[in-house]
Write an enzyme that holds these catalytic residues in place. Structure first.
Site, PDB file in Angstrom:
ATOM      1  N   ASP A 266       0.777  -1.170  -0.018  1.00 42.58           N
ATOM      2  CA  ASP A 266      -0.193  -0.054   0.142  1.00 42.58           C
ATOM      3  C   ASP A 266       0.741   1.260   0.137  1.00 42.58           C
ATOM      4  O   ASP A 266       2.132   1.378   0.281  1.00 42.58           O
ATOM      5  CB  ASP A 266      -0.834   0.084   1.180  1.00 42.58           C
ATOM      6  CG  ASP A 266      -2.205  -1.000   1.138  1.00 42.58           C
ATOM      7  OD1 ASP A 266      -2.043  -1.747   0.250  1.00 42.58           O
ATOM      8  OD2 ASP A 266      -2.800  -0.891   2.187  1.00 42.58           O
TER       9      ASP A 266
ATOM     10  N   HIS B 236       3.658  -2.240   3.264  1.00 41.34           N
ATOM     11  CA  HIS B 236       3.675  -1.050   2.526  1.00 41.34           C
ATOM     12  C   HIS B 236       4.908  -0.733   1.901  1.00 41.34           C
ATOM     13  O   HIS B 236       6.054  -1.096   2.207  1.00 41.34           O
ATOM     14  CB  HIS B 236       3.398   0.105   3.431  1.00 41.34           C
ATOM     15  CG  HIS B 236       2.414  -0.074   4.393  1.00 41.34           C
ATOM     16  ND1 HIS B 236       1.895  -1.095   5.274  1.00 41.34           N
ATOM     17  CD2 HIS B 236       0.595   0.711   4.342  1.00 41.34           C
ATOM     18  CE1 HIS B 236       0.701  -0.704   5.630  1.00 41.34           C
ATOM     19  NE2 HIS B 236       0.069   0.163   5.077  1.00 41.34           N
TER      20      HIS B 236
END
Length: 201
Positions: A26, A171
């Site tokens: 992400d 992430h």
């Protein structure tokens, strides 16, 4: 209308006798960390799903293209990483649509996977996702790498939580992701050696 996000891969994702896992990232693309992640994935011949921020993708279109060129799947994560629970329906739709349009204009392909920032889903979010043809994707493995707890902690958390058809949250943007990169250098080959096949969401 899809009423809840997908937390695990469908059974059809796994061939009989195989284990599958979806690695997701992400908040990118990030010029410092996304290329490092892509290098790791390329080295081990695996693919991942990147949920990108629209405005970040717009600022780094070449990085977005490099994700696609690597055979990876691209989903969206709103235009500005907004907390959608705090927005009305019109603003939710704008956050999602701007990100979708940005990715489509850069890659030539309309994305159909969406992840709400902070995992903040609501009936309004599901309604707008459905109206825009977006599939809501969550996760079932969360090493909380955004807290920068150390690469060994991230690695152990993933390996301890993962199971067949898991969706792993990590992430590649939104802050210092050096610990995540270091953890993935170990997580990816260890999952492969444990018999997992990496698939897109």
């Amino acid at each position: 209308m899809q009423r809840k996000p997908l937390y695990a891969l469908p059974a059809s994702a796994a061939r009989k006798g195989t284990k599958v896992v979806a690695l997701t990232l992400d908040d990118g693309p990030d010029p410092a960390y996304t290329p490092q992640v892509l290098k790791i994935l390329h080295k081990h011949h695996v693919t991942a799903t990147f949920f990108v921020i629209g405005q970040t993708a717009a600022a780094h279109p070449d990085l977005l293209r490099s994700i696609v060129d690597g055979g990876h799947t691209v989903g969206t994560h709103t235009w500005s990483h907004a907390n959608l629970r705090k927005l009305n329906a019109a603003k939710v739709r704008t956050e999602i649509q701007r990100a979708v349009d940005t990715v489509a204009s850069i890659t030539g392909t309309v994305p159909h996977l969406f992840r709400a920032p902070y995992g903040n889903w609501s009936r309004t979010v599901f309604k707008e996702c459905a109206a825009l043809g977006q599939n809501s994707i969550a996760w079932d493995v969360d090493p909380r790498d955004w807290e920068t707890p150390g690469s060994n902690h991230i690695r152990s958390a993933v390996l301890n939580q993962v199971g067949n058809r898991s969706i792993v949250l990590t992430h590649d943007g939104g802050g210092d992701r050096s610990q995540t990169v270091q953890a993935l250098r170990h997580v990816v080959p260890e999952l492969k050696s444990s018999g997992y096949r990496f698939v897109g969401v």
